[in-house]
Design a protein around this motif. Sequence first.
Motif, PDB file in Angstrom:
ATOM      1  N   TRP A 181      38.920  -3.903  32.954  1.00 18.15           N
ATOM      2  CA  TRP A 181      40.077  -4.351  32.179  1.00 18.15           C
ATOM      3  C   TRP A 181      41.352  -3.953  32.909  1.00 18.15           C
ATOM      4  N   HIS A 182      42.397  -4.784  32.799  1.00 20.48           N
ATOM      5  CA  HIS A 182      43.716  -4.307  33.173  1.00 20.48           C
ATOM      6  C   HIS A 182      44.104  -3.206  32.191  1.00 20.48           C
ATOM      7  N   ARG A 183      44.810  -2.203  32.660  1.00 23.11           N
ATOM      8  CA  ARG A 183      45.231  -1.130  31.760  1.00 23.11           C
ATOM      9  C   ARG A 183      46.064  -1.695  30.616  1.00 23.11           C
ATOM     10  N   GLU A 184      46.903  -2.681  30.937  1.00 27.56           N
ATOM     11  CA  GLU A 184      47.775  -3.245  29.901  1.00 27.56           C
ATOM     12  C   GLU A 184      47.037  -4.178  28.954  1.00 27.56           C
ATOM     13  N   CYS A 185      45.796  -4.555  29.298  1.00 22.45           N
ATOM     14  CA  CYS A 185      45.015  -5.438  28.423  1.00 22.45           C
ATOM     15  C   CYS A 185      44.142  -4.666  27.439  1.00 22.45           C
ATOM     16  N   LEU A 186      43.857  -3.405  27.749  1.00 25.45           N
ATOM     17  CA  LEU A 186      43.027  -2.602  26.843  1.00 25.45           C
ATOM     18  C   LEU A 186      43.935  -1.987  25.787  1.00 25.45           C
ATOM     19  N   VAL A 187      44.090  -2.706  24.671  1.00 32.44           N
ATOM     20  CA  VAL A 187      44.986  -2.257  23.599  1.00 32.44           C
ATOM     21  C   VAL A 187      44.215  -2.239  22.279  1.00 32.44           C
ATOM     22  N   CYS A 188      44.759  -1.506  21.335  1.00 39.29           N
ATOM     23  CA  CYS A 188      44.157  -1.432  20.003  1.00 39.29           C
ATOM     24  C   CYS A 188      44.189  -2.802  19.341  1.00 39.29           C
ATOM     25  N   THR A 189      43.054  -3.202  18.757  1.00 34.40           N
ATOM     26  CA  THR A 189      42.972  -4.498  18.088  1.00 34.40           C
ATOM     27  C   THR A 189      43.880  -4.546  16.866  1.00 34.40           C
ATOM     28  N   GLY A 190      44.164  -3.368  16.303  1.00 31.67           N
ATOM     29  CA  GLY A 190      45.007  -3.340  15.112  1.00 31.67           C
ATOM     30  C   GLY A 190      46.486  -3.320  15.422  1.00 31.67           C
ATOM     31  N   CYS A 191      46.952  -2.308  16.157  1.00 32.75           N
ATOM     32  CA  CYS A 191      48.395  -2.117  16.361  1.00 32.75           C
ATOM     33  C   CYS A 191      48.873  -2.466  17.757  1.00 32.75           C
ATOM     34  N   GLN A 192      47.971  -2.862  18.667  1.00 32.17           N
ATOM     35  CA  GLN A 192      48.294  -3.249  20.042  1.00 32.17           C
ATOM     36  C   GLN A 192      48.789  -2.091  20.906  1.00 32.17           C
ATOM     37  N   THR A 193      48.553  -0.857  20.479  1.00 28.62           N
ATOM     38  CA  THR A 193      48.925   0.299  21.287  1.00 28.62           C
ATOM     39  C   THR A 193      48.006   0.398  22.504  1.00 28.62           C
ATOM     40  N   LEU A 195      45.444   1.725  25.067  1.00 26.96           N
ATOM     41  CA  LEU A 195      44.397   2.723  24.840  1.00 26.96           C
ATOM     42  C   LEU A 195      43.962   3.439  26.123  1.00 26.96           C
ATOM     43  N   ALA A 196      44.423   2.981  27.291  1.00 28.21           N
ATOM     44  CA  ALA A 196      44.022   3.621  28.547  1.00 28.21           C
ATOM     45  C   ALA A 196      44.465   5.072  28.547  1.00 28.21           C
ATOM     46  N   GLY A 197      43.527   5.972  28.765  1.00 31.43           N
ATOM     47  CA  GLY A 197      43.826   7.400  28.780  1.00 31.43           C
ATOM     48  C   GLY A 197      43.887   8.030  27.411  1.00 31.43           C
ATOM     49  N   GLN A 198      43.653   7.233  26.354  1.00 35.11           N
ATOM     50  CA  GLN A 198      43.704   7.743  24.984  1.00 35.11           C
ATOM     51  C   GLN A 198      42.305   7.755  24.382  1.00 35.11           C
ATOM     52  N   GLN A 199      42.136   8.540  23.317  1.00 30.90           N
ATOM     53  CA  GLN A 199      40.873   8.562  22.585  1.00 30.90           C
ATOM     54  C   GLN A 199      40.844   7.348  21.656  1.00 30.90           C
ATOM     55  N   PHE A 200      39.743   6.618  21.688  1.00 34.85           N
ATOM     56  CA  PHE A 200      39.641   5.442  20.823  1.00 34.85           C
ATOM     57  C   PHE A 200      38.172   5.176  20.523  1.00 34.85           C
ATOM     58  N   THR A 201      37.931   4.262  19.590  1.00 38.41           N
ATOM     59  CA  THR A 201      36.571   3.884  19.215  1.00 38.41           C
ATOM     60  C   THR A 201      36.522   2.384  19.061  1.00 38.41           C
ATOM     61  N   SER A 202      35.411   1.842  18.624  1.00 35.36           N
ATOM     62  CA  SER A 202      35.296   0.392  18.532  1.00 35.36           C
ATOM     63  C   SER A 202      34.511  -0.005  17.289  1.00 35.36           C
ATOM     64  N   ARG A 203      34.702  -1.246  16.919  1.00 39.56           N
ATOM     65  CA  ARG A 203      33.931  -1.837  15.822  1.00 39.56           C
ATOM     66  C   ARG A 203      33.712  -3.305  16.169  1.00 39.56           C
ATOM     67  N   ASP A 204      32.463  -3.731  16.150  1.00 37.40           N
ATOM     68  CA  ASP A 204      32.116  -5.100  16.543  1.00 37.40           C
ATOM     69  C   ASP A 204      32.646  -5.419  17.941  1.00 37.40           C
ATOM     70  N   GLU A 205      32.550  -4.425  18.842  1.00 33.14           N
ATOM     71  CA  GLU A 205      32.966  -4.526  20.229  1.00 33.14           C
ATOM     72  C   GLU A 205      34.477  -4.588  20.426  1.00 33.14           C
ATOM     73  N   ASP A 206      35.247  -4.518  19.339  1.00 33.60           N
ATOM     74  CA  ASP A 206      36.704  -4.511  19.467  1.00 33.60           C
ATOM     75  C   ASP A 206      37.196  -3.071  19.481  1.00 33.60           C
ATOM     76  N   PRO A 207      38.096  -2.716  20.421  1.00 33.23           N
ATOM     77  CA  PRO A 207      38.598  -1.346  20.499  1.00 33.23           C
ATOM     78  C   PRO A 207      39.702  -1.077  19.470  1.00 33.23           C
ATOM     79  N   TYR A 208      39.709   0.145  18.927  1.00 30.97           N
ATOM     80  CA  TYR A 208      40.733   0.551  17.954  1.00 30.97           C
ATOM     81  C   TYR A 208      41.194   1.961  18.284  1.00 30.97           C
ATOM     82  N   CYS A 209      42.491   2.215  18.101  1.00 23.32           N
ATOM     83  CA  CYS A 209      42.959   3.585  18.201  1.00 23.32           C
ATOM     84  C   CYS A 209      42.426   4.354  16.995  1.00 23.32           C
TER      85      CYS A 209
END
Length: 280
Positions: A181-193, A195-209
């Motif tokens: 992924w581009h670093r700028e493309c890996l963002v939270c599905t909810g708030c678009q923050t 996520l590169a270098g941050q702790q996050f999880t996923s649901r239905d393969e979508d990443p979330y902060c």
Amino acid sequence: MSESFDCAKCSESLYGRKYIQTDSGPYCVPCYDNTFANTCAECQQLIGHDSRELFYEDRHFHEGCFRCCRCQRSLADEPFTCQDSELLCNDCYCSAFSSQCSACGETVMPGSRKLEYGGQTWHEHCFLCSGCEQPLGSRSFVPDKGAHYCVPCYENKFAPRCARCSKTLTQGGVTYRDQPWHRECLVCTGCQTPLAGQQFTSRDEDPYCVACFGELFAPKCSSCKRPIVGLGGGKYVSFEDRHWHHSCFSCARCSTSLVGQGFVPDGDQVLCQGCSQAGP
């Protein structure tokens, strides 16, 4: 008595003979050649007065001796090159000292525009990108298994593509679910923050902060009403359809922690056994 007319060199009479007049006097032909003629650099014989003489730098040649040292072609009216004191016609010089184009196989003529790389030589117009087949010229290129690519073609053909935008990753990037992924493309599905270098999880393969995941999907603590998230080793207690943070699971009356202890449900509350037995 007739006046003498003799050769200035050998003093023999020139009456009735062929002679050559010079500033220093008349010479019979043999004396003239011996005195003034140049020596041929090829055959080492004198170049007679009646011979066509050719010279190059400080060397003189009979016309018939002025020839290519390899193929013996006459150079009297031909372009030529001197290599290590040897005279060569253009064909022999190119064959012996010029390179062959790695693309077309033709000779790269001396003085022509060429490119060299990895011990190989190309005509400038023959050095093409293996992708778009456009001349590479002075542009940057990437070699790959004998082929040469301009940077855009190489990236399009070989560079990894972002799982989100499908564009090539030319530098950096992150990996998520074994995909680049581009670093700028890996963002939270909810708030678009990002996520590169941050702790996050996923649901239905979508990443979330963490914040969005807790707000959207995590169970809420029956005591403090905040999301219960398991990231970072968080612990909680569940009973029937209710959940508590470990720190929130305590007696509603005396606030004693009930983690690992017996408890008694009392409506929406939980009580320790002591408070439950004490009555209302």
